[in-house]
Design an enzyme around this catalytic site. Structure first.
Site, mmCIF file in Angstrom:
data_model
loop_
_atom_site.group_PDB
_atom_site.id
_atom_site.type_symbol
_atom_site.label_atom_id
_atom_site.label_comp_id
_atom_site.label_asym_id
_atom_site.label_seq_id
_atom_site.Cartn_x
_atom_site.Cartn_y
_atom_site.Cartn_z
ATOM 1 N N CYS A 159 -51.848 19.484 66.750
ATOM 2 C CA CYS A 159 -52.383 17.921 66.948
ATOM 3 C C CYS A 159 -51.713 17.437 65.269
ATOM 4 O O CYS A 159 -52.065 18.406 64.143
ATOM 5 C CB CYS A 159 -53.753 17.645 67.261
ATOM 6 N N GLU B 2 -59.732 25.450 64.840
ATOM 7 C CA GLU B 2 -58.563 24.585 64.169
ATOM 8 C C GLU B 2 -59.790 25.145 62.833
ATOM 9 O O GLU B 2 -59.099 25.107 62.139
ATOM 10 C CB GLU B 2 -59.402 23.200 64.660
ATOM 11 N N CYS C 197 -60.527 11.884 63.578
ATOM 12 C CA CYS C 197 -59.580 12.002 64.168
ATOM 13 C C CYS C 197 -59.799 10.379 64.766
ATOM 14 O O CYS C 197 -61.237 10.391 65.098
ATOM 15 C CB CYS C 197 -59.861 12.739 64.843
ATOM 16 N N SER D 233 -65.199 23.953 74.158
ATOM 17 C CA SER D 233 -65.450 22.492 73.627
ATOM 18 C C SER D 233 -65.988 21.876 72.442
ATOM 19 O O SER D 233 -67.366 21.410 72.997
ATOM 20 C CB SER D 233 -64.341 21.524 75.181
ATOM 21 N N ASN E 7 -65.533 19.257 71.005
ATOM 22 C CA ASN E 7 -66.059 17.119 70.679
ATOM 23 C C ASN E 7 -66.209 17.521 72.169
ATOM 24 O O ASN E 7 -67.258 16.500 72.136
ATOM 25 C CB ASN E 7 -64.477 16.842 71.157
ATOM 26 N N SER F 117 -60.506 17.185 76.231
ATOM 27 C CA SER F 117 -60.216 18.305 76.381
ATOM 28 C C SER F 117 -60.016 18.657 78.149
ATOM 29 O O SER F 117 -59.541 19.365 78.943
ATOM 30 C CB SER F 117 -59.860 19.390 76.074
#
Length: 406
Positions: free
Chosen positions: A143, A173, A278, A307, A309, A370
């Site tokens: 990303c 990440e 972000c 996930s 987020n 996602s």
């Protein structure tokens, strides 16, 4: 992007809202009124640019290499439906999200295609692939906002700042960001505010270096000296963390530097790094805060259980509503029963009577970055099966699109 990821319901709502609010100044939710059940749809949710880009590159890699083995370093994104589909088309995963190896590095050959996922990868893995003669840039789906964090970290390191990374230490990440930042400067990972407060004890010199090495084991770069390397710092983050928490950590550490060195010397000891947050994570979280202003009875949050987020959106919704974290409509067993994920305790649970016995039930419906919008559609349609009579989807969408919001 495969057509079946495209939404026929929430996709139209998103586009209508986008056209009416090009500058994204209105974060209020959309109310879809089906009569006995109503849905509050978040202004921003679902696939972000980075995720869409990663998926498109992955499918292109399959199309362009029909006679080659195609590998993904790990999950493309944290959504099982997307990953299952990629695997069904022949992509093989080299490792899981925690780094557990499925396919040994020795099994990879020069002609193999290896896709780097949206989270990026470590410098060490990239060099390992290059040493094998494997092309790593053609299908690198990292990303751009993750790369932005890496670039900011590099600049911090070149200016002799120690890089404080707010992230989950085992997340792909964060591992990638730590690897890249450690190439250019000293780095240490903090998981949350509690970790930041612990780090503050070493900044203030209240705890010994020996205690640091034990307390932050495997979360600091080689050669790290807490007595020397915590005098000049900057904060970056895993892009899917809760933005308000990253800012709170940065504010806390900034104040420590003010207390130690004075406001007049702050720039010498603390770097302003707000530009690493972000935009998509911020938008989704800001839209979720607006959901908290509604009179909903419950919240359904759709996304992959690993996930990051999505878990933060769940965390926000839980502040006000009974919240059910599900990965698809299949988790909704009946009007009386739902299977969902308790992310605090990392386990699946079953809840009965999750829908209140009311004349009109109001439900928040949103998803993580996602999650394909089609999954949100399917959850909505599944809930509609439990209420009769309801206004048709076509009629609700027509009214919404034709009647601008006040």
């Amino acid at each position: 992007m495969p057509a079946y990821y495209r939404s026929s319901i929430t996709g139209k709502i998103k586009e209508a809202r986008r056209v009416k609010d090009l500058r994204k100044q209105d974060f209020s939710p959309t109310l879809l009124n089906f009569g006995p059940v109503q849905f509050y749809i978040a202004r921003h949710f679902g696939f972000c640019y980075g995720v869409e880009n990663a998926i498109e590159i992955s499918y292109r890699a399959l199309e362009e290499n029909p006679n080659k083995r195609v590998f993904l370093l790990s999950q493309m994104i944290h959504n099982q439906e997307v990953n299952n589909d990629l695997q069904s088309r022949g992509i093989q995963f080299i490792m899981d999200t925690d780094g557990k190896q499925f396919i040994p590095w020795d099994a990879l050959q020069k002609d193999d295609v290896v896709i780097i996922p949206a989270f990026g990868t470590t410098v060490e893995i990239e060099h390992l692939l290059l040493d094998k003669g494997i092309e790593v840039q053609k299908y690198n789906t990292t990303c751009p906002f993750v790369e932005k964090v890496w670039n900011r970290s590099e600049k911090l390191g070149s200016e002799d700042y120690t890089i404080i990374i707010h992230g989950k230490p085992r997340h792909e990440e964060t591992r990638a960001t730590f690897s890249h930042s450690a190439q250019k400067g000293r780095s240490v990972i903090v998981r949350d505010m509690n970790d930041a407060i612990k780090l503050g004890e070493y900044i203030l010199g209240r705890k010994s270096p020996e205690a640091f090495f034990k307390e932050f084991a495997s979360k600091y770069s080689i050669g790290f000296d807490p007595q020397l390397h915590l005098q000049r710092i900057g904060v970056v983050n895993q892009t899917t963390m809760l933005a308000t928490e990253t800012q709170a950590i940065a504010d806390y550490l900034r104040q420590l530097m003010v207390d130690l060195y004075g406001m007049e010397n702050l720039k010498e000891h603390f770097a302003d790094t707000r530009d690493t947050l972000c935009y998509a994570t911020n938008d989704n979280q800001d839209a979720t805060y607006q959901l908290l202003e509604t009179d909903a009875d419950l919240a359904l949050v759709v996304g992959g259980y690993n996930s990051s987020n999505t878990s933060h959106i769940v965390e926000l919704c839980e502040r006000k509503f009974p919240t059910y974290f599900i990965n698809s409509e299949k988790e909704i067993v009946s009007k009386e029963e739902i299977n969902h994920f308790d992310y605090h305790n990392r386990k699946h649970v079953k809840t009965h009577s999750f829908l209140p016995d009311k004349n009109i039930v109001k439900i928040i419906l949103t998803s993580g970055a996602s999650c394909p919008d089609t999954l949100v559609d399917r959850v909505m349609l599944r809930i509609l099966e439990f209420f009769q009579p309801v206004t048709s989807v076509d009629e609700v969408l027509t009214k919404f699109i034709e009647a601008p919001r006040a």
